[in-house]
Write an enzyme that holds these catalytic residues in place. Structure first.
Site, PDB file in Angstrom:
ATOM      1  N   GLU A 101      -5.917  -9.460  11.005  1.00  0.00           N
ATOM      2  CA  GLU A 101      -4.902  -8.483  10.582  1.00  0.00           C
ATOM      3  C   GLU A 101      -4.349  -7.765  11.808  1.00  0.00           C
ATOM      4  O   GLU A 101      -5.099  -7.247  12.632  1.00  0.00           O
ATOM      5  CB  GLU A 101      -5.534  -7.480   9.600  1.00  0.00           C
ATOM      6  CG  GLU A 101      -4.751  -6.207   9.330  1.00  0.00           C
ATOM      7  CD  GLU A 101      -3.343  -6.413   8.758  1.00  0.00           C
ATOM      8  OE1 GLU A 101      -3.188  -7.166   7.783  1.00  0.00           O
ATOM      9  OE2 GLU A 101      -2.397  -5.810   9.316  1.00  0.00           O
TER      10      GLU A 101
ATOM     11  N   TYR B 223       6.185   7.109 -12.298  1.00  0.00           N
ATOM     12  CA  TYR B 223       4.932   7.047 -13.065  1.00  0.00           C
ATOM     13  C   TYR B 223       3.860   7.880 -12.375  1.00  0.00           C
ATOM     14  O   TYR B 223       3.876   8.026 -11.158  1.00  0.00           O
ATOM     15  CB  TYR B 223       4.445   5.606 -13.295  1.00  0.00           C
ATOM     16  CG  TYR B 223       4.379   4.717 -12.069  1.00  0.00           C
ATOM     17  CD1 TYR B 223       3.301   4.730 -11.191  1.00  0.00           C
ATOM     18  CD2 TYR B 223       5.415   3.824 -11.810  1.00  0.00           C
ATOM     19  CE1 TYR B 223       3.245   3.885 -10.103  1.00  0.00           C
ATOM     20  CE2 TYR B 223       5.374   2.975 -10.711  1.00  0.00           C
ATOM     21  CZ  TYR B 223       4.283   3.014  -9.869  1.00  0.00           C
ATOM     22  OH  TYR B 223       4.245   2.179  -8.772  1.00  0.00           O
TER      23      TYR B 223
HETATM   24  C1  LIG Z   1       2.383  -1.317   4.823  1.00  0.00           C
HETATM   25  C2  LIG Z   1       2.885  -1.872   3.514  1.00  0.00           C
HETATM   26  C3  LIG Z   1       3.210  -0.989   2.478  1.00  0.00           C
HETATM   27  C4  LIG Z   1       3.688  -1.481   1.259  1.00  0.00           C
HETATM   28  N1  LIG Z   1       3.951  -0.601   0.247  1.00  0.00           N
HETATM   29  C5  LIG Z   1       4.343  -1.061  -0.963  1.00  0.00           C
HETATM   30  C6  LIG Z   1       4.546  -0.178  -2.063  1.00  0.00           C
HETATM   31  O1  LIG Z   1       4.360   1.007  -1.960  1.00  0.00           O
HETATM   32  N2  LIG Z   1       4.961  -0.683  -3.265  1.00  0.00           N
HETATM   33  C7  LIG Z   1       5.203  -2.020  -3.430  1.00  0.00           C
HETATM   34  O2  LIG Z   1       5.583  -2.451  -4.536  1.00  0.00           O
HETATM   35  N3  LIG Z   1       4.988  -2.888  -2.403  1.00  0.00           N
HETATM   36  C8  LIG Z   1       4.560  -2.441  -1.186  1.00  0.00           C
HETATM   37  N4  LIG Z   1       4.324  -3.324  -0.163  1.00  0.00           N
HETATM   38  C9  LIG Z   1       4.547  -4.744  -0.423  1.00  0.00           C
HETATM   39  C10 LIG Z   1       3.462  -5.311  -1.302  1.00  0.00           C
HETATM   40  O3  LIG Z   1       2.193  -5.001  -0.789  1.00  0.00           O
HETATM   41  C11 LIG Z   1       3.682  -6.789  -1.368  1.00  0.00           C
HETATM   42  O4  LIG Z   1       4.976  -7.054  -1.890  1.00  0.00           O
HETATM   43  C12 LIG Z   1       2.729  -7.505  -2.298  1.00  0.00           C
HETATM   44  O5  LIG Z   1       1.553  -6.798  -2.493  1.00  0.00           O
HETATM   45  C13 LIG Z   1       2.403  -8.880  -1.731  1.00  0.00           C
HETATM   46  O6  LIG Z   1       1.484  -8.679  -0.700  1.00  0.00           O
HETATM   47  P1  LIG Z   1       1.174  -9.661   0.485  1.00  0.00           P
HETATM   48  O7  LIG Z   1      -0.301  -9.614   0.674  1.00  0.00           O
HETATM   49  O8  LIG Z   1       1.820 -10.974   0.297  1.00  0.00           O
HETATM   50  O9  LIG Z   1       1.897  -9.002   1.741  1.00  0.00           O
HETATM   51  P2  LIG Z   1       1.714  -7.573   2.388  1.00  0.00           P
HETATM   52  O10 LIG Z   1       1.134  -6.608   1.421  1.00  0.00           O
HETATM   53  O11 LIG Z   1       3.003  -7.255   3.025  1.00  0.00           O
HETATM   54  O12 LIG Z   1       0.605  -7.794   3.526  1.00  0.00           O
HETATM   55  C14 LIG Z   1       0.828  -8.534   4.709  1.00  0.00           C
HETATM   56  C15 LIG Z   1      -0.217  -8.148   5.743  1.00  0.00           C
HETATM   57  O13 LIG Z   1      -0.135  -9.050   6.859  1.00  0.00           O
HETATM   58  C16 LIG Z   1      -0.227  -8.317   8.074  1.00  0.00           C
HETATM   59  N5  LIG Z   1       0.396  -9.147   9.130  1.00  0.00           N
HETATM   60  C17 LIG Z   1       1.717  -9.329   9.368  1.00  0.00           C
HETATM   61  N6  LIG Z   1       1.884 -10.224  10.359  1.00  0.00           N
HETATM   62  C18 LIG Z   1       0.649 -10.629  10.752  1.00  0.00           C
HETATM   63  C19 LIG Z   1       0.160 -11.570  11.721  1.00  0.00           C
HETATM   64  N7  LIG Z   1       0.977 -12.315  12.485  1.00  0.00           N
HETATM   65  N8  LIG Z   1      -1.170 -11.729  11.854  1.00  0.00           N
HETATM   66  C20 LIG Z   1      -2.014 -11.028  11.076  1.00  0.00           C
HETATM   67  N9  LIG Z   1      -1.607 -10.121  10.131  1.00  0.00           N
HETATM   68  C21 LIG Z   1      -0.301  -9.940   9.972  1.00  0.00           C
HETATM   69  C22 LIG Z   1       0.464  -7.016   7.741  1.00  0.00           C
HETATM   70  O14 LIG Z   1       0.081  -5.982   8.630  1.00  0.00           O
HETATM   71  C23 LIG Z   1      -0.001  -6.757   6.303  1.00  0.00           C
HETATM   72  O15 LIG Z   1      -1.213  -6.061   6.265  1.00  0.00           O
HETATM   73  C24 LIG Z   1       3.853  -2.877   1.076  1.00  0.00           C
HETATM   74  C25 LIG Z   1       3.527  -3.772   2.124  1.00  0.00           C
HETATM   75  C26 LIG Z   1       3.031  -3.276   3.333  1.00  0.00           C
HETATM   76  C27 LIG Z   1       2.664  -4.242   4.448  1.00  0.00           C
END
Ligand SMILES: Cc1cc2nc3c(=O)[nH]c(=O)nc-3n(C[C@H](O)[C@H](O)[C@H](O)COP(=O)(O)OP(=O)(O)OC[C@H]3O[C@@H](n4cnc5c(N)ncnc54)[C@H](O)[C@@H]3O)c2cc1C
Length: 400
Positions: free
Chosen positions: A34, A220
């Site tokens: 991460e 909400y």
């Molecule tokens: C900081 C943050 C806050 C969010 N807040 C909201 C919210 O309030 N409400 C909502 O509906 N959605 C929010 N989202 C989006 C939501 O979490 C996602 O749409 C959904 O949960 C899908 O999640 P995901 O795990 O695919 O991606 P994400 O939740 O975006 O997680 C991706 C992770 O990968 C990490 N990352 C990025 N590039 C690299 C790399 N090269 N190597 C290692 N790690 C890396 C990021 O730091 C992050 O922790 C947020 C996302 C983030 C990152």
């Protein structure tokens, strides 16, 4: 000693952490890489419908997450045109009985913290913060993820590499350089307010959806009902990447000050003192989310508009299906792993595309104006709560 097959996951967001738990439950060793040094309280509220909570509960997270979640009793659909309620779709017990799992709303940071505790308790999962998954070189017998950051140059041999690194995915840009995030022309403004300052009917345990011309507002309660989460979606040209740029309260107040926004909505908007905003990007539909022994999940593969409240839900479903497909391979032979990842993609593509389309359509419907808005309000009223809930059945009752 038993040697476990290793999977490397880039990204400790909602999808990455869930995938780690689901893979570990199927006997894999998991290394999560991460970028962030600390997983801090970024973001705001998230909705988790039964298709997602069912998976989290199966992974043993019920106690940890239900303590942090709030169960909304209903979705109250309101028209900015007259301020009144058009339809109240039951959630709470009704949705839980129908779909066999609860509907939760919670702060994203609380969801991430609950997942993180479970990950830290698992002996076969290693989390490396402050590291960046940079490169994936796939070769037999598996992929190697090059990790840089505080462990510059360290390499982790793995049978599969999973890009759960969000909408700005570095792995996707290497694997599929043509799949570039598209700006939707819409911006989500997020903030919270203290519930105690409002009359009870404004802070009931409901998700309130206010539909207005070219914009909508969702509110909400969360954090045990002490705070109200607000998300206002408005058009705009600002399109910087990221999740928490500071938003100028005067700008959003101006947008909601117009006469067509009813008083309760304006009161809540006015009460937020710290706005965060993010530009809404989507990933265009891709033909596959895998190449060789590397695959994408969650926003990295299919970031969508949030208007079906399924961004986190789809990442959680992906994680469960991916773990199932990899778990069905008996060895770490690269061809078998690649076939498992192809199976994962084929099991997910159509469903996610349908949800993406539903979200897009919801956005268009929420933002109608004039006669079209009037017709929408009438149609929702005639459809009625039970049939409106039944329309969500294909999303909520999904099982892998
Ligand atoms: C900081 C943050 C806050 C969010 N807040 C909201 C919210 O309030 N409400 C909502 O509906 N959605 C929010 N989202 C989006 C939501 O979490 C996602 O749409 C959904 O949960 C899908 O999640 P995901 O795990 O695919 O991606 P994400 O939740 O975006 O997680 C991706 C992770 O990968 C990490 N990352 C990025 N590039 C690299 C790399 N090269 N190597 C290692 N790690 C890396 C990021 O730091 C992050 O922790 C947020 C996302 C983030 C990152």
């Amino acid at each position: 000693m038993r040697r476990l097959r290793t999977v490397v996951i880039a990204g400790a967001g909602i999808g990455g952490l869930t995938a780690a738990l689901a893979l570990a439950a199927r006997g894999f060793r998991v290394v999560i890489i991460e970028t962030a040094e600390r997983l801090e309280e970024a973001g705001a509220g998230l909705q988790l419908s039964p298709n997602a909570t069912r998976i989290l509960i199966e992974l043993g997270l019920h106690a940890r997450l239900s303590a942090r979640a709030l169960v909304p009793e209903a979705v109250s659909i309101r028209s900015a045109r007259h301020g009144g309620e058009i339809c109240r779709i039951p959630l709470g017990e009704t949705a839980a009985l129908r779909a066999g799992a609860p509907y939760w709303v919670m702060h994203r940071a609380d969801l991430q913290a609950g997942l993180l505790e479970q990950v830290r308790d698992h002996p076969d999962i290693e989390l490396r913060l402050g590291a960046k998954a940079e490169e994936a070189a796939a070769f037999a017998p598996g992929a190697k993820a090059t990790v840089c950051g505080d462990r510059a140059g360290a390499q982790e041999a793995a049978c599969a590499l999973i890009g759960a690194d969000g909408v700005w995915s570095a792995l996707r840009s290497r694997l599929f350089p043509d799949a570039i995030p598209l700006f939707s022309g819409l911006i989500a403004w997020r903030g919270t307010v203290e519930a105690a300052q409002f009359p009870r009917d404004m802070t009931a345990p409901h998700i309130q959806l206010w539909m207005g011309p070219d914009a909508h507002l969702v509110t909400y309660p969360m954090s045990g009902g002490d705070r109200i989460n607000l998300v206002a979606i408005v058009p705009g040209g600002w399109n910087q990447p990221g999740w928490s740029a500071a938003g100028d309260a005067a700008d959003i107040k101006r947008m909601f000050a117009q006469a067509h926004w009813p008083r309760p909505a304006r009161l809540m908007i006015d009460a937020v003192d710290r706005w965060r905003k993010w530009a809404l990007f989507t990933i265009p539909r891709m033909a596959a989310w895998h190449r060789d022994t590397t695959a994408l999940l969650g926003d990295a593969a299919h970031a969508m508009l949030p208007f079906a409240a399924q961004g986190a839900g789809m990442a959680i479903e992906d994680a469960a299906v991916l773990a199932q497909c990899l778990g069905e391979t008996a060895n770490e032979n690269a061809e078998d792993v690649a076939a498992a990842l192809a199976r994962y993609t084929s099991l997910r593509l159509a469903r996610v595309a349908r949800v993406q389309e539903a979200a897009r359509l919801n956005g268009r419907i929420y933002h109608l104006r004039g006669v079209a808005a009037l017709a929408r309000d009438l149609a929702i009223g005639i459809t009625g709560p039970q049939r409106m809930l039944a329309r969500q059945e294909w999303i909520y009752s999904w099982r892998r």
